[in-house]
Design an enzyme around this catalytic site. Structure first.
Site, PDB file in Angstrom:
ATOM      1  N   SER A 181       1.141  -1.032   0.023  1.00 52.33           N
ATOM      2  CA  SER A 181       0.097   0.014  -0.043  1.00 52.33           C
ATOM      3  C   SER A 181       0.884   1.282   0.152  1.00 52.33           C
ATOM      4  O   SER A 181       1.627   1.629  -1.045  1.00 52.33           O
ATOM      5  CB  SER A 181      -1.124  -0.244   1.032  1.00 52.33           C
ATOM      6  OG  SER A 181      -1.820   1.165   1.202  1.00 52.33           O
ATOM      7  N   THR A 182       0.750   2.011   0.949  1.00 51.51           N
ATOM      8  CA  THR A 182       1.602   3.392   1.041  1.00 51.51           C
ATOM      9  C   THR A 182       3.170   3.006   0.833  1.00 51.51           C
ATOM     10  O   THR A 182       3.702   2.175   1.649  1.00 51.51           O
ATOM     11  CB  THR A 182       1.176   3.942   2.381  1.00 51.51           C
ATOM     12  OG1 THR A 182      -0.167   4.185   2.596  1.00 51.51           O
ATOM     13  CG2 THR A 182       2.013   5.765   2.232  1.00 51.51           C
ATOM     14  N   HIS A 208      -2.415  -1.378  -3.636  1.00 50.42           N
ATOM     15  CA  HIS A 208      -3.594  -0.484  -3.317  1.00 50.42           C
ATOM     16  C   HIS A 208      -3.596   0.858  -4.250  1.00 50.42           C
ATOM     17  O   HIS A 208      -2.625   1.793  -3.905  1.00 50.42           O
ATOM     18  CB  HIS A 208      -3.939   0.245  -1.939  1.00 50.42           C
ATOM     19  CG  HIS A 208      -4.119  -1.007  -0.920  1.00 50.42           C
ATOM     20  ND1 HIS A 208      -3.874  -0.853   0.344  1.00 50.42           N
ATOM     21  CD2 HIS A 208      -4.463  -2.274  -1.113  1.00 50.42           C
ATOM     22  CE1 HIS A 208      -4.322  -2.047   1.029  1.00 50.42           C
ATOM     23  NE2 HIS A 208      -4.644  -2.870  -0.035  1.00 50.42           N
ATOM     24  N   MET A 302      -0.009   1.182   4.768  1.00 51.64           N
ATOM     25  CA  MET A 302      -0.644   1.294   6.242  1.00 51.64           C
ATOM     26  C   MET A 302      -1.992   0.382   6.117  1.00 51.64           C
ATOM     27  O   MET A 302      -2.138  -0.179   5.273  1.00 51.64           O
ATOM     28  CB  MET A 302      -1.122   2.685   6.487  1.00 51.64           C
ATOM     29  CG  MET A 302      -2.161   3.000   5.182  1.00 51.64           C
ATOM     30  SD  MET A 302      -2.894   4.613   5.269  1.00 51.64           S
ATOM     31  CE  MET A 302      -3.946   4.800   4.023  1.00 51.64           C
ATOM     32  N   ASP A 305      -4.416  -5.036   5.809  1.00 54.59           N
ATOM     33  CA  ASP A 305      -4.781  -5.837   4.693  1.00 54.59           C
ATOM     34  C   ASP A 305      -3.787  -6.729   4.488  1.00 54.59           C
ATOM     35  O   ASP A 305      -2.426  -6.389   4.518  1.00 54.59           O
ATOM     36  CB  ASP A 305      -4.964  -4.842   3.388  1.00 54.59           C
ATOM     37  CG  ASP A 305      -5.550  -5.878   2.290  1.00 54.59           C
ATOM     38  OD1 ASP A 305      -6.300  -6.769   2.489  1.00 54.59           O
ATOM     39  OD2 ASP A 305      -5.234  -5.517   1.031  1.00 54.59           O
TER      40      ASP A 305
END
Length: 361
Positions: A181-182, A208, A302, A305
């Site tokens: 993600s991030t 993401h 973050m 998941d």
């Protein structure tokens, strides 16, 4: 995350948008300590306000967001979140900003955005808070610079681990699932570009990212890697040396695994995960249908998941790797995955590719 609220500078050429972003952030407990209407003004405001994080529009007259990020990272490094148009053109410019040193991006609302406004506001606040914690140490910036150079063709891809004869040591018919993600675009690119093209791998990348961006992301990975990478479509089949990138705004399942090939399904359903695509959905489907060796990887990001997915892979006999805290932009997803007890090995980003091929497992 720091106990105090992050201090933020909002940069956008639209007065209306600056006001909207400020209202959203302040309603979510984020302190806005300055505003700027273009990149040049942003540099002076950031120097004076010394914020923890900057939200930066991509397209602005005069000095645009890309040049502003380049200058900011050289003169006053500050974690920066790009706010970009929800278009393919916006994706191209946003990836250029990530190459320049921005930590992550958030797509501005548009006609294609299906989530509710309140949910978008919550995600924006959460993303700003997360980006504020990003590691902009010299080592972290060097990693991003090197990854960008690899994408541009100035560094040779395919430097993954091999045995003494030069043959990758990965087990035959290995299925690989990478989730992030991030901070993930650069991390994924660094891992994928280091995997040897002749390894007996096939798999999926779950990042993401909005739908308008994942096709461009797949193209970048394909250009940086010896593997063949493309965006997943419903019914896509992938085999040895191929990776598919999960389409933004949808879940991706592996529905069949036979003779070294995987069949993929693009799912337009919520599935109760809170994010689409979800690492959990893809990993759980792999655990259910793949009988050959499985390797799951959780990179920077973050949230949580992947926690259910890595447990499913572990129960199915798969190996699970997680990125270590020092090399993460945001140590959220890997930390929570490791806390489940299903992670076999925690590695620095530079060692993940070797871990996938079995050299450091």
């Amino acid at each position: 995350m720091s106990a105090r609220s992050p201090r933020t500078v909002v940069v956008d050429d639209s007065r209306f948008m600056r006001g909207l972003i400020t209202d959203i952030l302040e309603s979510g407990g984020v302190e806005v300590v300055g505003e700027a209407e273009d990149g040049r003004e942003a540099l002076s405001v950031v120097a004076e306000a010394d914020p923890d994080v900057v939200t930066m529009d991509v397209e602005m007259p005069g000095m645009d967001g890309i040049e502003a990020v380049e200058r900011l990272m050289a003169e006053d490094p500050t974690p920066t979140l790009m706010l970009s148009a929800y278009t393919a053109e916006g994706a191209e410019e946003t990836f250029a900003a990530l190459d320049a040193g921005a930590v992550d991006f958030f797509a501005k609302p548009g006609g294609e955005v299906s989530m509710g406004v309140s949910r978008m506001e919550e995600q924006l606040v959460e993303t700003v808070r997360s980006v504020a914690t990003a590691d902009l140490s010299p080592a972290g910036r060097d990693r991003r610079t090197e990854a960008a150079a690899a994408a541009a063709g100035t560094a040779a891809p395919g430097t993954g681990a091999a045995d003494a004869t030069g043959t990758p040591s990965v087990e035959p018919n290995t299925t690989l699932i990478i989730g992030s993600s991030t901070g993930g675009p650069d991390a994924v690119e660094r891992v994928v570009s280091a995997l040897p093209g002749d390894a007996d791998l096939r798999g999926v990348v779950v990042q993401h990212m909005p739908e308008a961006f994942t096709g461009r992301f797949a193209d970048r990975l394909d250009a940086a890697s010896e593997l063949s990478v493309r965006e997943a479509e419903d019914g896509t089949r992938i085999g040895r040396g191929e990776l598919a990138v999960a389409r933004g705004g949808h879940h991706l399942e592996i529905t069949n695994a036979r003779d070294g090939r995987l069949r993929l399904a693009v799912i337009d359903e919520e599935r109760g995960q809170g994010v689409r695509p979800s690492v959990n959905v893809t990993m759980e489907s792999a655990a259910e249908v793949v009988d050959d060796p499985l390797v799951g990887v959780v990179l920077t990001g973050m949230g949580d998941d992947g926690t259910e997915g890595v447990q499913a892979l572990s129960r199915a006999g798969g190996r699970v790797l997680a990125q270590d805290e020092d090399s993460c932009v945001v140590y959220g997803m890997p930390k929570r995955a490791a806390a489940t007890g299903a992670v076999d090995t925690v590695l620095p980003l530079d060692d993940i590719a070797a871990g996938i091929t079995g050299e450091t497992a």
